[in-house]
Design a protein around this motif. Structure first.
Motif, PDB file in Angstrom:
ATOM      1  N   LEU A 174      35.259  33.855  58.180  1.00  0.00           N
ATOM      2  CA  LEU A 174      34.422  34.101  57.107  1.00  0.00           C
ATOM      3  C   LEU A 174      35.017  33.629  56.186  1.00  0.00           C
ATOM      4  CD1 LEU A 174      32.305  37.575  57.314  1.00  0.00           C
ATOM      5  CD2 LEU A 174      31.435  35.050  57.786  1.00  0.00           C
ATOM      6  N   SER A 175      35.006  32.620  55.294  1.00  0.00           N
ATOM      7  CA  SER A 175      35.195  32.020  53.756  1.00  0.00           C
ATOM      8  C   SER A 175      35.612  32.728  52.558  1.00  0.00           C
ATOM      9  CB  SER A 175      34.598  30.691  53.681  1.00  0.00           C
ATOM     10  OG  SER A 175      33.739  31.421  53.090  1.00  0.00           O
ATOM     11  N   PRO A 176      35.988  33.235  52.258  1.00  0.00           N
ATOM     12  CA  PRO A 176      35.873  34.021  51.181  1.00  0.00           C
ATOM     13  C   PRO A 176      34.421  33.680  49.598  1.00  0.00           C
ATOM     14  CG  PRO A 176      38.050  32.202  50.750  1.00  0.00           C
ATOM     15  CD  PRO A 176      37.523  32.033  51.403  1.00  0.00           C
ATOM     16  N   GLN A 177      33.964  32.564  49.956  1.00  0.00           N
ATOM     17  CA  GLN A 177      32.834  32.380  49.752  1.00  0.00           C
ATOM     18  C   GLN A 177      32.099  33.003  50.600  1.00  0.00           C
ATOM     19  OE1 GLN A 177      34.136  29.774  50.258  1.00  0.00           O
ATOM     20  NE2 GLN A 177      34.915  29.078  48.408  1.00  0.00           N
ATOM     21  N   GLU A 178      31.680  33.173  51.570  1.00  0.00           N
ATOM     22  CA  GLU A 178      31.078  34.102  52.920  1.00  0.00           C
ATOM     23  C   GLU A 178      30.547  35.714  52.469  1.00  0.00           C
ATOM     24  OE1 GLU A 178      29.836  31.405  56.490  1.00  0.00           O
ATOM     25  OE2 GLU A 178      32.260  31.723  56.128  1.00  0.00           O
ATOM     26  N   VAL A 179      32.581  36.035  51.706  1.00  0.00           N
ATOM     27  CA  VAL A 179      32.776  37.700  51.871  1.00  0.00           C
ATOM     28  C   VAL A 179      31.844  37.502  50.495  1.00  0.00           C
ATOM     29  CG1 VAL A 179      34.378  38.952  51.801  1.00  0.00           C
ATOM     30  CG2 VAL A 179      34.929  37.471  53.581  1.00  0.00           C
ATOM     31  N   ALA A 180      32.164  37.027  49.111  1.00  0.00           N
ATOM     32  CA  ALA A 180      31.517  36.951  47.955  1.00  0.00           C
ATOM     33  C   ALA A 180      30.126  37.037  48.110  1.00  0.00           C
ATOM     34  CB  ALA A 180      32.432  36.091  47.392  1.00  0.00           C
ATOM     35  N   ARG A 181      29.779  36.358  49.015  1.00  0.00           N
ATOM     36  CA  ARG A 181      27.788  35.983  49.139  1.00  0.00           C
ATOM     37  C   ARG A 181      27.051  37.335  49.802  1.00  0.00           C
ATOM     38  NH1 ARG A 181      24.002  36.170  47.173  1.00  0.00           N
ATOM     39  NH2 ARG A 181      21.954  34.881  48.013  1.00  0.00           N
ATOM     40  N   LEU A 182      28.674  37.781  50.588  1.00  0.00           N
ATOM     41  CA  LEU A 182      28.142  38.896  51.788  1.00  0.00           C
ATOM     42  C   LEU A 182      28.120  40.686  50.309  1.00  0.00           C
ATOM     43  CD1 LEU A 182      29.524  38.404  54.976  1.00  0.00           C
ATOM     44  CD2 LEU A 182      26.577  38.448  54.639  1.00  0.00           C
ATOM     45  N   SER A 233      27.505  40.520  46.967  1.00  0.00           N
ATOM     46  CA  SER A 233      26.566  39.668  46.261  1.00  0.00           C
ATOM     47  C   SER A 233      25.158  40.448  47.181  1.00  0.00           C
ATOM     48  CB  SER A 233      26.676  38.248  45.804  1.00  0.00           C
ATOM     49  OG  SER A 233      25.619  38.754  45.014  1.00  0.00           O
ATOM     50  N   LEU A 234      24.871  40.054  48.821  1.00  0.00           N
ATOM     51  CA  LEU A 234      24.193  40.843  48.771  1.00  0.00           C
ATOM     52  C   LEU A 234      23.446  42.582  48.727  1.00  0.00           C
ATOM     53  CD1 LEU A 234      22.931  38.302  51.457  1.00  0.00           C
ATOM     54  CD2 LEU A 234      21.866  38.226  49.735  1.00  0.00           C
ATOM     55  N   ILE A 235      24.709  42.529  49.448  1.00  0.00           N
ATOM     56  CA  ILE A 235      24.376  44.604  49.414  1.00  0.00           C
ATOM     57  C   ILE A 235      25.004  44.948  48.553  1.00  0.00           C
ATOM     58  CG2 ILE A 235      26.381  45.832  49.767  1.00  0.00           C
ATOM     59  CD1 ILE A 235      27.337  44.692  52.259  1.00  0.00           C
ATOM     60  N   ASP A 236      25.225  44.352  46.847  1.00  0.00           N
ATOM     61  CA  ASP A 236      25.047  45.209  45.991  1.00  0.00           C
ATOM     62  C   ASP A 236      23.720  44.528  45.429  1.00  0.00           C
ATOM     63  OD1 ASP A 236      27.875  45.577  45.403  1.00  0.00           O
ATOM     64  OD2 ASP A 236      28.251  43.699  44.540  1.00  0.00           O
ATOM     65  N   GLU A 237      22.822  43.466  45.380  1.00  0.00           N
ATOM     66  CA  GLU A 237      21.753  43.190  45.507  1.00  0.00           C
ATOM     67  C   GLU A 237      20.738  44.462  45.911  1.00  0.00           C
ATOM     68  OE1 GLU A 237      20.114  39.897  45.757  1.00  0.00           O
ATOM     69  OE2 GLU A 237      22.101  39.052  44.566  1.00  0.00           O
ATOM     70  N   LEU A 273      21.317  44.626  62.039  1.00  0.00           N
ATOM     71  CA  LEU A 273      21.768  44.086  60.746  1.00  0.00           C
ATOM     72  C   LEU A 273      23.212  44.325  60.659  1.00  0.00           C
ATOM     73  CD1 LEU A 273      21.630  40.918  59.544  1.00  0.00           C
ATOM     74  CD2 LEU A 273      21.196  42.294  57.081  1.00  0.00           C
ATOM     75  N   ALA A 274      23.363  45.234  60.882  1.00  0.00           N
ATOM     76  CA  ALA A 274      24.844  45.756  60.592  1.00  0.00           C
ATOM     77  C   ALA A 274      25.932  44.731  61.715  1.00  0.00           C
ATOM     78  CB  ALA A 274      25.253  47.185  60.532  1.00  0.00           C
ATOM     79  N   PRO A 275      25.255  45.166  62.988  1.00  0.00           N
ATOM     80  CA  PRO A 275      26.110  44.945  64.015  1.00  0.00           C
ATOM     81  C   PRO A 275      26.742  43.351  63.703  1.00  0.00           C
ATOM     82  CG  PRO A 275      24.336  46.602  64.729  1.00  0.00           C
ATOM     83  CD  PRO A 275      24.360  45.796  63.691  1.00  0.00           C
ATOM     84  N   LEU A 276      25.305  42.240  63.585  1.00  0.00           N
ATOM     85  CA  LEU A 276      25.371  41.109  63.776  1.00  0.00           C
ATOM     86  C   LEU A 276      26.826  40.775  63.034  1.00  0.00           C
ATOM     87  CD1 LEU A 276      23.980  37.934  64.242  1.00  0.00           C
ATOM     88  CD2 LEU A 276      22.998  38.691  62.396  1.00  0.00           C
ATOM     89  N   ILE A 277      26.511  40.951  61.460  1.00  0.00           N
ATOM     90  CA  ILE A 277      27.434  41.073  60.450  1.00  0.00           C
ATOM     91  C   ILE A 277      28.739  41.175  60.755  1.00  0.00           C
ATOM     92  CG2 ILE A 277      28.192  41.271  58.116  1.00  0.00           C
ATOM     93  CD1 ILE A 277      25.351  39.289  58.427  1.00  0.00           C
TER      94      ILE A 277
END
Length: 127
Positions: free
Chosen positions: A108-116, A118-122, A95-99
């Motif tokens: 990436l929008s600020p919202q996309e960065v924030a979501r990513l 958040s997903l990593i934190d989860e 997954l990391a190379p895809l991202i």
């Protein structure tokens, strides 16, 4: 027993999306639904329906004197299979190379960065 993933073409996926969105539909209803997205003739949509029937990803049932079609594959299962296939084909299943690819080639929008983040934190919390 898990079902082997079936290859659904991009065109066939338009018919599947209509079925996932609307539920059981007649051929005429599917034609009308798909025409909202694609400028295809009736014969094209009906050909796609027949392909999907042969692949056993949709089923035809007689209801009220007409055939209705319904999906036999759940959208989530299709998305999971397609996503994993993309990762396997292009990024050796990682997954990391895809991202990283998207981060380098698409802003990436600020919202996309924030979501990513958040997903990593989860994901970190789950381990």
């Amino acid at each position: 027993m898990a079902r082997e993933p079936v290859q659904i073409t991009s065109a066939e996926s338009q018919v599947m999306e209509a079925l996932w969105r609307k539920g059981p539909c007649t051929a005429d209803e599917l034609v009308a639904e798909v025409k909202q997205v694609q400028d295809w003739g009736d014969a094209t949509v009906k050909t796609l329906i027949n392909r999907l029937l042969k692949k056993s990803v949709i089923q035809s049932e007689r209801a009220g004197g007409r055939h209705q079609y319904r999906p036999l594959v759940q959208r989530e299962d299709y998305v999971t299979s397609e996503s994993q296939g993309l990762l396997d084909r292009l990024f050796d299943g990682e997954l990391a190379p895809l991202i990283s690819h998207f981060a380098e080639h698409r802003k990436l929008s600020p919202q996309e960065v924030a979501r990513l983040k958040s997903l990593i934190d989860e994901m970190s919390d789950d381990q």
